[in-house]
Design a protein around this motif. Structure first.
Motif, PDB file in Angstrom:
ATOM      1  N   VAL A 267       5.086  -1.590  -4.143  1.00  0.00           N
ATOM      2  CA  VAL A 267       5.092  -1.224  -2.726  1.00  0.00           C
ATOM      3  C   VAL A 267       4.480   0.173  -2.625  1.00  0.00           C
ATOM      4  CG1 VAL A 267       6.495  -0.795  -0.681  1.00  0.00           C
ATOM      5  CG2 VAL A 267       7.169  -2.591  -2.303  1.00  0.00           C
ATOM      6  N   ARG A 268       3.417   0.284  -1.827  1.00  0.00           N
ATOM      7  CA  ARG A 268       2.698   1.550  -1.715  1.00  0.00           C
ATOM      8  C   ARG A 268       2.814   2.133  -0.304  1.00  0.00           C
ATOM      9  NH1 ARG A 268      -1.157   2.435  -5.979  1.00  0.00           N
ATOM     10  NH2 ARG A 268      -1.276   0.630  -7.396  1.00  0.00           N
ATOM     11  N   ALA A 269       2.799   3.463  -0.239  1.00  0.00           N
ATOM     12  CA  ALA A 269       2.756   4.154   1.043  1.00  0.00           C
ATOM     13  C   ALA A 269       1.319   4.101   1.586  1.00  0.00           C
ATOM     14  CB  ALA A 269       3.211   5.603   0.876  1.00  0.00           C
ATOM     15  N   THR A 270       1.121   4.609   2.787  1.00  0.00           N
ATOM     16  CA  THR A 270      -0.209   4.560   3.401  1.00  0.00           C
ATOM     17  C   THR A 270      -1.240   5.346   2.607  1.00  0.00           C
ATOM     18  OG1 THR A 270       0.452   6.423   4.822  1.00  0.00           O
ATOM     19  CG2 THR A 270       0.708   4.190   5.721  1.00  0.00           C
ATOM     20  N   ASP A 271      -0.797   6.344   1.839  1.00  0.00           N
ATOM     21  CA  ASP A 271      -1.732   7.120   1.022  1.00  0.00           C
ATOM     22  C   ASP A 271      -1.993   6.489  -0.341  1.00  0.00           C
ATOM     23  OD1 ASP A 271       0.669   7.566  -0.239  1.00  0.00           O
ATOM     24  OD2 ASP A 271       0.599   9.755  -0.119  1.00  0.00           O
ATOM     25  N   GLY A 272      -1.422   5.302  -0.585  1.00  0.00           N
ATOM     26  CA  GLY A 272      -1.629   4.604  -1.848  1.00  0.00           C
ATOM     27  C   GLY A 272      -0.599   4.896  -2.916  1.00  0.00           C
ATOM     28  N   GLU A 273       0.277   5.859  -2.667  1.00  0.00           N
ATOM     29  CA  GLU A 273       1.319   6.209  -3.640  1.00  0.00           C
ATOM     30  C   GLU A 273       2.329   5.076  -3.786  1.00  0.00           C
ATOM     31  OE1 GLU A 273       3.570   9.362  -5.929  1.00  0.00           O
ATOM     32  OE2 GLU A 273       1.501   9.089  -5.319  1.00  0.00           O
ATOM     33  N   VAL A 274       2.674   4.744  -5.024  1.00  0.00           N
ATOM     34  CA  VAL A 274       3.707   3.739  -5.272  1.00  0.00           C
ATOM     35  C   VAL A 274       5.069   4.367  -4.991  1.00  0.00           C
ATOM     36  CG1 VAL A 274       4.796   2.250  -6.984  1.00  0.00           C
ATOM     37  CG2 VAL A 274       2.309   2.528  -6.978  1.00  0.00           C
ATOM     38  N   VAL A 275       5.825   3.756  -4.086  1.00  0.00           N
ATOM     39  CA  VAL A 275       7.105   4.333  -3.674  1.00  0.00           C
ATOM     40  C   VAL A 275       8.295   3.412  -3.966  1.00  0.00           C
ATOM     41  CG1 VAL A 275       6.095   5.809  -1.906  1.00  0.00           C
ATOM     42  CG2 VAL A 275       6.773   3.465  -1.320  1.00  0.00           C
ATOM     43  N   ALA A 276       8.019   2.145  -4.231  1.00  0.00           N
ATOM     44  CA  ALA A 276       9.091   1.183  -4.509  1.00  0.00           C
ATOM     45  C   ALA A 276       8.478  -0.009  -5.226  1.00  0.00           C
ATOM     46  CB  ALA A 276       9.790   0.741  -3.221  1.00  0.00           C
ATOM     47  N   ALA A 277       9.331  -0.872  -5.709  1.00  0.00           N
ATOM     48  CA  ALA A 277       8.849  -2.074  -6.395  1.00  0.00           C
ATOM     49  C   ALA A 277       9.925  -3.138  -6.383  1.00  0.00           C
ATOM     50  CB  ALA A 277       8.449  -1.749  -7.832  1.00  0.00           C
ATOM     51  N   GLU A 278       9.484  -4.380  -6.489  1.00  0.00           N
ATOM     52  CA  GLU A 278      10.405  -5.504  -6.652  1.00  0.00           C
ATOM     53  C   GLU A 278      10.075  -6.187  -7.970  1.00  0.00           C
ATOM     54  OE1 GLU A 278      12.146  -8.574  -3.588  1.00  0.00           O
ATOM     55  OE2 GLU A 278      10.238  -9.346  -4.359  1.00  0.00           O
ATOM     56  N   VAL A 279      11.094  -6.429  -8.765  1.00  0.00           N
ATOM     57  CA  VAL A 279      10.916  -6.971 -10.108  1.00  0.00           C
ATOM     58  C   VAL A 279      11.548  -8.362 -10.194  1.00  0.00           C
ATOM     59  CG1 VAL A 279      11.197  -6.539 -12.572  1.00  0.00           C
ATOM     60  CG2 VAL A 279      11.185  -4.608 -10.968  1.00  0.00           C
ATOM     61  N   ASP A 280      10.777  -9.317 -10.684  1.00  0.00           N
ATOM     62  CA  ASP A 280      11.361 -10.615 -11.017  1.00  0.00           C
ATOM     63  C   ASP A 280      12.048 -10.455 -12.363  1.00  0.00           C
ATOM     64  OD1 ASP A 280      11.989 -13.204 -11.785  1.00  0.00           O
ATOM     65  OD2 ASP A 280      10.193 -14.065 -10.893  1.00  0.00           O
ATOM     66  N   MET A 281      13.371 -10.427 -12.341  1.00  0.00           N
ATOM     67  CA  MET A 281      14.156 -10.131 -13.534  1.00  0.00           C
ATOM     68  C   MET A 281      14.443 -11.363 -14.379  1.00  0.00           C
ATOM     69  SD  MET A 281      14.686  -6.831 -13.407  1.00  0.00           S
ATOM     70  CE  MET A 281      16.134  -6.521 -14.404  1.00  0.00           C
TER      71      MET A 281
ATOM     72  N   ALA B 102       0.787   2.507 -12.778  1.00  0.00           N
ATOM     73  CA  ALA B 102      -0.145   2.515 -11.647  1.00  0.00           C
ATOM     74  C   ALA B 102      -1.004   3.774 -11.665  1.00  0.00           C
ATOM     75  CB  ALA B 102       0.631   2.411 -10.337  1.00  0.00           C
ATOM     76  N   ARG B 103      -0.422   4.901 -12.010  1.00  0.00           N
ATOM     77  CA  ARG B 103      -1.201   6.148 -12.087  1.00  0.00           C
ATOM     78  C   ARG B 103      -2.267   6.063 -13.172  1.00  0.00           C
ATOM     79  NH1 ARG B 103       1.678  11.893 -13.269  1.00  0.00           N
ATOM     80  NH2 ARG B 103       2.020  10.876 -15.278  1.00  0.00           N
ATOM     81  N   ASN B 104      -2.004   5.234 -14.183  1.00  0.00           N
ATOM     82  CA  ASN B 104      -2.971   5.056 -15.270  1.00  0.00           C
ATOM     83  C   ASN B 104      -3.871   3.837 -15.045  1.00  0.00           C
ATOM     84  OD1 ASN B 104      -2.422   6.948 -17.871  1.00  0.00           O
ATOM     85  ND2 ASN B 104      -0.525   6.655 -16.724  1.00  0.00           N
ATOM     86  N   ASP B 105      -3.877   3.338 -13.804  1.00  0.00           N
ATOM     87  CA  ASP B 105      -4.770   2.246 -13.399  1.00  0.00           C
ATOM     88  C   ASP B 105      -4.529   0.953 -14.173  1.00  0.00           C
ATOM     89  OD1 ASP B 105      -6.106   3.823 -11.467  1.00  0.00           O
ATOM     90  OD2 ASP B 105      -7.374   4.695 -13.020  1.00  0.00           O
ATOM     91  N   LEU B 106      -3.294   0.695 -14.520  1.00  0.00           N
ATOM     92  CA  LEU B 106      -2.942  -0.561 -15.170  1.00  0.00           C
ATOM     93  C   LEU B 106      -2.518  -1.572 -14.109  1.00  0.00           C
ATOM     94  CD1 LEU B 106      -0.875   0.795 -18.197  1.00  0.00           C
ATOM     95  CD2 LEU B 106      -3.255   0.035 -18.197  1.00  0.00           C
ATOM     96  N   GLY B 107      -2.782  -2.839 -14.340  1.00  0.00           N
ATOM     97  CA  GLY B 107      -2.437  -3.873 -13.387  1.00  0.00           C
ATOM     98  C   GLY B 107      -3.354  -3.841 -12.182  1.00  0.00           C
TER      99      GLY B 107
END
Length: 270
Positions: free
Chosen positions: A111-125, A87-92
């Motif tokens: 899952v992003r915080a209000t400032d746009g920072e990615v703080v969590a994620a859900e993965v289809d495994m 995400a920091r490298n603007d992928l996806g």
């Protein structure tokens, strides 16, 4: 070779992530990885992930190596750490990342915080395959009973009375290398069902030892417990490093946080 390393953790399961350039994409030399992951003489981590360009319509490719430098197919915690760097490298997109792994293609919802920072994620495994049930293995007079499962990588999920008292660091490596699991070895989960929506787990990971968390292990444990009728479709798996959310269906979905620790430049021999 000189490159930047990002260190992150997901419920205490820590990884080094590098973004590969065109000339150095793919796995690093196993000895280099082992040196970087060494907690006394290196940076320290449970594994190293190389993020490289994706194939077809994938946003990127994940190449995972354990702390000993050996190849691994998949990590549910590791792919969330990779997602932060991607995400920091603007992928996806802002909400989703499609990742090719040695265990198959995975879709990550960010899952992003209000400032746009990615703080969590859900993965289809993907689906969890139960290869065998009620498998008994005895180590030093202690019998373990559980199921053999696959989440793109191999697991032996055994049920115990109290994970806190299990001899994970002595019995784990013996079970990992049991003749049943040759030649690839296996990850080993020691699990207690606390309630229909809650489990406690410790894990011995092949190539890394006991870790504070294991995403694929949590998925395997939840799927096995659900198949046995011990838990509902959604379960919180408590590990030493925190808590993971697992939803069991046709595929298994893993949710949890990730934290960026630092970036640094490293230089390794030719």
């Amino acid at each position: 070779m000189r490159f930047q390393i990002s260190k992150l953790h997901a419920t205490g399961n820590d990884f080094l992530v590098r973004v590969a350039r065109a000339e150095d994409r793919g796995a690093l030399d196993a000895q280099v990885v082992a040196s970087l992951c060494d907690r006394h003489r290196g940076i320290g981590a449970d594994g190293l992930i190389t993020l490289s360009p994706g194939n077809a319509d994938a946003d990127c490719t994940m190449t995972l190596q354990n702390a000993d430098g050996g190849a691994a197919e998949m990590s549910g915690n590791g792919i969330r750490c990779l997602a932060w760097v991607a995400a920091r490298n603007d992928l996806g997109t802002d909400e989703q990342l499609i990742v090719d792994t040695a265990g198959g293609r995975r879709t990550v919802t960010l899952v992003r915080a209000t400032d746009g920072e990615v703080v969590a994620a859900e993965v289809d495994m993907g689906p969890v395959t139960i290869d065998a049930g009620d498998v008994s293995i005895t180590v030093h007079g202690t019998e373990y009973r559980g199921d053999v499962a696959n989440v793109g990588n191999p697991h032996y999920v055994c049920f115990v009375d109290d994970p806190e008292t299990v001899r994970v660091t002595t019995h784990g490596p013996i079970i990992e290398r049991n003749e049943r699991f040759q030649p690839q070895h296996t990850n080993v989960e020691f699990v207690r069902v606390d309630a229909p929506d809650r489990m406690t787990m410790r894990v011995w990971e092949r190539g890394a030892g006991e870790t504070l968390s294991c995403g694929t292990g949590a998925c395997a444990a939840a799927a096995v417990a659900h198949r046995r009728g011990l838990v509902k479709e959604r379960v919180c798996v408590r590990v030493p490093g925190g808590e993971l959310d697992v939803a069991v269906g046709e595929t298994v979905r893993l949710g949890g946080p990730m934290v960026h620790i630092f970036d640094m430049d490293v230089e390794v021999g030719d």
